[in-house]
Design a protein around this motif. Sequence first.
Motif, short mmCIF file in Angstrom:
data_model
loop_
_atom_site.label_atom_id
_atom_site.label_comp_id
_atom_site.label_asym_id
_atom_site.label_seq_id
_atom_site.Cartn_x
_atom_site.Cartn_y
_atom_site.Cartn_z
N GLU A 1 0.84 -1.20 0.00
CA GLU A 1 0.00 0.00 0.00
C GLU A 1 0.88 1.26 0.00
O GLU A 1 0.60 2.22 -0.70
CB GLU A 1 -0.91 -0.03 1.23
N LEU A 2 1.96 1.23 0.76
CA LEU A 2 2.88 2.37 0.80
C LEU A 2 3.59 2.56 -0.54
O LEU A 2 3.71 3.69 -1.03
CB LEU A 2 3.90 2.19 1.93
N ARG A 3 4.06 1.47 -1.16
CA ARG A 3 4.69 1.58 -2.49
C ARG A 3 3.75 2.21 -3.50
O ARG A 3 4.12 3.08 -4.27
CB ARG A 3 5.14 0.20 -2.99
N SER A 4 2.51 1.75 -3.49
CA SER A 4 1.51 2.29 -4.40
C SER A 4 1.26 3.77 -4.13
O SER A 4 1.17 4.58 -5.06
CB SER A 4 0.21 1.49 -4.27
N ALA A 5 1.17 4.14 -2.86
CA ALA A 5 0.93 5.54 -2.50
C ALA A 5 2.09 6.43 -2.94
O ALA A 5 1.87 7.55 -3.43
CB ALA A 5 0.70 5.67 -0.99
N LEU A 6 3.32 5.94 -2.81
CA LEU A 6 4.47 6.72 -3.27
C LEU A 6 4.43 6.94 -4.78
O LEU A 6 4.68 8.05 -5.26
CB LEU A 6 5.78 6.01 -2.89
N ARG A 7 4.11 5.90 -5.54
CA ARG A 7 4.04 6.06 -7.00
C ARG A 7 2.93 7.03 -7.40
O ARG A 7 3.10 7.86 -8.29
CB ARG A 7 3.83 4.70 -7.67
N ARG A 8 1.77 6.91 -6.74
CA ARG A 8 0.66 7.82 -7.07
C ARG A 8 0.99 9.25 -6.67
O ARG A 8 0.66 10.20 -7.40
CB ARG A 8 -0.62 7.34 -6.41
N ALA A 9 1.68 9.45 -5.54
CA ALA A 9 2.08 10.79 -5.12
C ALA A 9 3.05 11.41 -6.12
O ALA A 9 2.93 12.59 -6.47
CB ALA A 9 2.72 10.73 -3.73
N LYS A 10 3.99 10.61 -6.61
CA LYS A 10 4.94 11.08 -7.63
C LYS A 10 4.19 11.56 -8.88
O LYS A 10 4.47 12.62 -9.42
CB LYS A 10 5.91 9.95 -7.98
N GLN A 11 3.20 10.77 -9.32
CA GLN A 11 2.43 11.15 -10.50
C GLN A 11 1.65 12.45 -10.26
O GLN A 11 1.60 13.31 -11.14
CB GLN A 11 1.47 10.03 -10.89
N LEU A 12 1.05 12.58 -9.09
CA LEU A 12 0.29 13.80 -8.79
C LEU A 12 1.18 15.03 -8.83
O LEU A 12 0.79 16.07 -9.37
CB LEU A 12 -0.39 13.70 -7.42
N VAL A 13 2.37 14.94 -8.25
CA VAL A 13 3.28 16.08 -8.23
C VAL A 13 3.78 16.40 -9.63
O VAL A 13 3.81 17.55 -10.05
CB VAL A 13 4.45 15.83 -7.26
N GLU A 14 4.19 15.38 -10.39
CA GLU A 14 4.79 15.61 -11.70
C GLU A 14 3.78 15.91 -12.80
O GLU A 14 4.05 16.73 -13.67
CB GLU A 14 5.62 14.39 -12.10
#
Length: 160
Positions: A110-123
């Motif tokens: 769940e944390l790995r997925s959240a990190l990837r989604r956060a990266k996409q939101l920022v970029e």
Amino acid sequence: MSPGVAARAARAGGALVGQVRSSLGGSSSPAGASRPASGWLAVTVLCEPGALDPAALPAPLAELGDRIEVDVRPAPGDKGTELYARLRGRKARGGGSAGSRLTGNDAEAELRSALRRAKQLVEVGEVLAVDPAPHGKRSATPSGAVLESWTKDAPAAGVL
């Protein structure tokens, strides 16, 4: 065999292969993927270090609330910002048990997925999604059930 049963069988088979690899001294992680004992997971985000505030996290990480610790650092060589996160109360990363992965209760995934989604939101400004299944009704096949299972589980797995 129904698609749900086939999907569960495929996940169980994948977990079994990982356990066998682990017991034989192999790795179930892709080549080059290391598992730091500290438990920190990281992504490099293409933005200025000041653009990410640990007190105002992107939504996917903010949803995890007090369950995680977060750190933000400049990436080496002025290549953006490194966003680190780890689960609180875990001394070392265990990768989750096979049972937790099969039931979908793997906190690290769940944390790995959240990190990837956060990266996409920022970029990019949104979480990108691909719908790999064609539209319409199609009959279930064993290989199709395996593929759909892997596609569904892919956001929670992989290398950061």
